[in-house]
Design a protein around this motif. Sequence first.
Motif, short mmCIF file in Angstrom:
data_model
loop_
_atom_site.label_atom_id
_atom_site.label_comp_id
_atom_site.label_asym_id
_atom_site.label_seq_id
_atom_site.Cartn_x
_atom_site.Cartn_y
_atom_site.Cartn_z
N ARG A 1 -5.01 -1.26 -5.66
CA ARG A 1 -5.20 -2.44 -6.51
C ARG A 1 -4.58 -3.67 -5.86
NH1 ARG A 1 -7.90 -5.63 -9.24
NH2 ARG A 1 -7.07 -6.44 -11.17
N ALA A 2 -3.44 -3.48 -5.21
CA ALA A 2 -2.79 -4.61 -4.54
C ALA A 2 -3.70 -5.21 -3.48
CB ALA A 2 -1.47 -4.17 -3.92
N ALA A 3 -4.41 -4.38 -2.73
CA ALA A 3 -5.34 -4.87 -1.71
C ALA A 3 -6.48 -5.64 -2.36
CB ALA A 3 -5.87 -3.72 -0.88
N GLN A 4 -6.98 -5.18 -3.49
CA GLN A 4 -8.04 -5.90 -4.20
C GLN A 4 -7.58 -7.30 -4.61
OE1 GLN A 4 -8.80 -2.93 -7.34
NE2 GLN A 4 -10.96 -3.07 -6.76
N LEU A 5 -6.30 -7.42 -4.90
CA LEU A 5 -5.75 -8.71 -5.32
C LEU A 5 -5.37 -9.60 -4.15
CD1 LEU A 5 -3.53 -7.45 -8.28
CD2 LEU A 5 -5.74 -8.62 -8.41
N GLY A 6 -5.70 -9.15 -2.93
CA GLY A 6 -5.49 -9.98 -1.74
C GLY A 6 -4.20 -9.75 -1.00
N LEU A 7 -3.41 -8.79 -1.41
CA LEU A 7 -2.17 -8.51 -0.70
C LEU A 7 -2.44 -7.64 0.52
CD1 LEU A 7 0.18 -7.72 -3.72
CD2 LEU A 7 0.04 -9.85 -2.40
N ARG A 8 -1.63 -7.79 1.54
CA ARG A 8 -1.70 -6.91 2.71
C ARG A 8 -0.97 -5.63 2.33
NH1 ARG A 8 1.30 -6.72 8.10
NH2 ARG A 8 -0.09 -5.36 9.28
N VAL A 9 -1.62 -4.48 2.56
CA VAL A 9 -1.08 -3.21 2.09
C VAL A 9 -1.03 -2.20 3.23
CG1 VAL A 9 -1.46 -1.28 0.49
CG2 VAL A 9 -2.00 -3.62 -0.24
N ALA A 10 0.06 -1.47 3.27
CA ALA A 10 0.19 -0.32 4.16
C ALA A 10 0.46 0.90 3.29
CB ALA A 10 1.33 -0.52 5.15
N LEU A 11 -0.16 1.98 3.65
CA LEU A 11 -0.02 3.24 2.93
C LEU A 11 0.57 4.26 3.88
CD1 LEU A 11 -0.75 5.08 0.45
CD2 LEU A 11 -2.95 5.44 1.58
N VAL A 12 1.73 4.82 3.52
CA VAL A 12 2.35 5.86 4.34
C VAL A 12 1.89 7.19 3.76
CG1 VAL A 12 4.49 6.87 5.16
CG2 VAL A 12 4.33 4.39 4.85
N GLU A 13 1.26 8.01 4.60
CA GLU A 13 0.70 9.29 4.15
C GLU A 13 1.18 10.41 5.04
OE1 GLU A 13 -0.51 12.05 2.29
OE2 GLU A 13 -1.45 10.28 1.40
N ARG A 14 1.80 11.43 4.44
CA ARG A 14 2.31 12.55 5.24
C ARG A 14 1.27 13.63 5.47
NH1 ARG A 14 6.17 13.19 0.87
NH2 ARG A 14 5.07 14.22 -0.81
N ASP A 15 0.22 13.68 4.63
CA ASP A 15 -0.83 14.67 4.81
C ASP A 15 -1.83 14.21 5.86
OD1 ASP A 15 -0.21 16.79 2.94
OD2 ASP A 15 -0.70 15.39 1.33
N ASP A 16 -2.61 15.16 6.37
CA ASP A 16 -3.64 14.83 7.36
C ASP A 16 -4.76 14.00 6.74
OD1 ASP A 16 -2.25 16.26 9.27
OD2 ASP A 16 -3.43 18.08 8.98
N ARG A 17 -4.96 14.16 5.43
CA ARG A 17 -6.04 13.46 4.74
C ARG A 17 -5.48 12.63 3.60
NH1 ARG A 17 -10.35 17.78 2.99
NH2 ARG A 17 -8.57 18.65 1.92
N LEU A 18 -6.17 11.57 3.24
CA LEU A 18 -5.77 10.75 2.11
C LEU A 18 -6.16 11.44 0.81
CD1 LEU A 18 -6.88 7.19 3.31
CD2 LEU A 18 -4.59 8.19 3.36
N GLY A 19 -5.43 11.15 -0.23
CA GLY A 19 -5.77 11.68 -1.54
C GLY A 19 -4.57 12.09 -2.36
N GLY A 20 -3.49 12.44 -1.69
CA GLY A 20 -2.28 12.79 -2.41
C GLY A 20 -2.35 14.13 -3.11
#
Length: 167
Positions: A1-20
């Motif tokens: 949602r933050a990216a939709q609002l124009g913010l620069r976003v980084a996502l730290v993901e420990r799994d090989d795939r996104l999804g949590g």
Amino acid sequence: RAAQLGLRVALVERDDRLGGTCLLRCCIPTKALLQSAAVMDTVHRSDEWGIEASGEPDWSAVTAFEDRIVDKLVKGVTGLVKARAIDVVQGSARLVPGSSALDVESGRVEASEIVIATGSAPKLLPGVSITDRIITSDQALWYDRIPGSVVVIGAGAVGLEFASLYR
């Protein structure tokens, strides 16, 4: 949602795939398995509707169905992340005390705002460890067969879903 609002976003993901946790190990895989169980239940009760039917579950086909559902949704999430130009940083993060930064295996990530969404992990009872007979919901998702008998300990959503599935 933050990216939709124009913010620069980084996502730290420990799994090989996104999804949590929900998409990869809980909600979505168990819902796919429950759908297969519901079909099997309907087949077993088909005489209630005047239909003679029989069948046995093909566990490898059931888990292949689960994998297809998860893979489809992972592709969707990955596409949304890419479309929103979100930077994905692979690894586990630790907050840097006294700053607004994260240490990740690949380096430091500076941020003015940090959202912590750690997911969850199954918890074993004290003194109990995973064996070929004692498993968590994570292992149950990748089990190579339907157990002949099972005791489900835990009345959370995932525990109830596995109890329903195995029933």
